[in-house]
Design an enzyme around this catalytic site. Sequence first.
Site, PDB file in Angstrom:
ATOM      1  N   SER A 168       0.850  -1.197   0.000  1.00 52.16           N
ATOM      2  CA  SER A 168       0.000   0.000   0.000  1.00 52.16           C
ATOM      3  C   SER A 168       0.877   1.235   0.000  1.00 52.16           C
ATOM      4  CB  SER A 168      -0.890   0.006   1.245  1.00 52.16           C
ATOM      5  OG  SER A 168      -1.500   1.275   1.441  1.00 52.16           O
ATOM      6  N   TYR A 181      -2.841  -0.727  10.194  1.00 50.00           N
ATOM      7  CA  TYR A 181      -2.792  -1.015   8.755  1.00 50.00           C
ATOM      8  C   TYR A 181      -1.439  -0.591   8.176  1.00 50.00           C
ATOM      9  CZ  TYR A 181      -4.054  -0.799   3.796  1.00 50.00           C
ATOM     10  OH  TYR A 181      -4.084  -0.970   2.436  1.00 50.00           O
TER      11      TYR A 181
END
Length: 305
Positions: A168, A181
Amino acid sequence: MSTPVMSELTHQGIHHLGWDNNHSFPRRLEGKVAIVTGGAGGIGEATVRLFTKHGAKVVIADVEDSLGTTLANSLSPSVTFVHCDVSIEEEIENLINSTISRYGRLDILFNNAGVLGNQSKHKSILNFDADEFDLIMRVNVKGVALGMKHAARVMVPRRTGCIISTASVAAVMGGLGPHAYTASKHAIVGLTKNAACELGRYGIRVNCISPFGVATSMLVNAWRIKGLDEEEEEDSMDIRVPCEEEVVKTEEFVRSLANLMGPTLRPKDIAEAALYLASDESKYVSGHNLVVDGGVTTSRNCVGL
């Protein structure tokens, strides 16, 4: 004017490239066997469709049995579905073993399965939720590590293979996601570099992709619940398929944050990045984090940390 010899060479060249039956485009994964975890929807689904279009035999791995089975049945007989929770080693091991049993080889593993965690609550480190952290790390990091382990187990003897993982933009710079995350995605980049270092001697390439926000059902659902109270939040989590208006609004928001104006980031764009890393066109690319973000990681703090 072509001679019979030239025509034969041209035919052999087309066959070597793996062109489709209509000779309209080269099939870049012809004859290869691929597994896509989290393949029942979103980026995974787009990748399954693209890999299949390019000639791969594809195994969809997901916990969404109905979606995965429906997708497999809608595509060619060379696409199958296997239930798999990537955080459970026995299920990863079964996934790899069943693929080898069916096809005799594994060329590509795309570690795409992952969870976002709560995108609205516990944003501050002062409200750190240890249970949520454990869940995210178990799926996003342990799942990737187990995928690498068992893919390498069958790739090493053949001295070839390709492992790709979804990271990501939150793995590239701070301020692009909640703490748990972000930690999990940084770990994926680290695992990618370490595994590439070890497995390169066996001809195995290991890379990852870092997308910016893609308006998948998972992301739209996660962002929808911002600002709701707990009771409303629980109800909203049951809504799995966002309406077109919600998708468009999410895409507009993401587009407004990018430095690259004009294009809209969609699941197929990440699938195209995976196709490049899975194909022989990237035969000398390993240990790389391919960032697909419209330039956003050059300067932005998008979540107000």
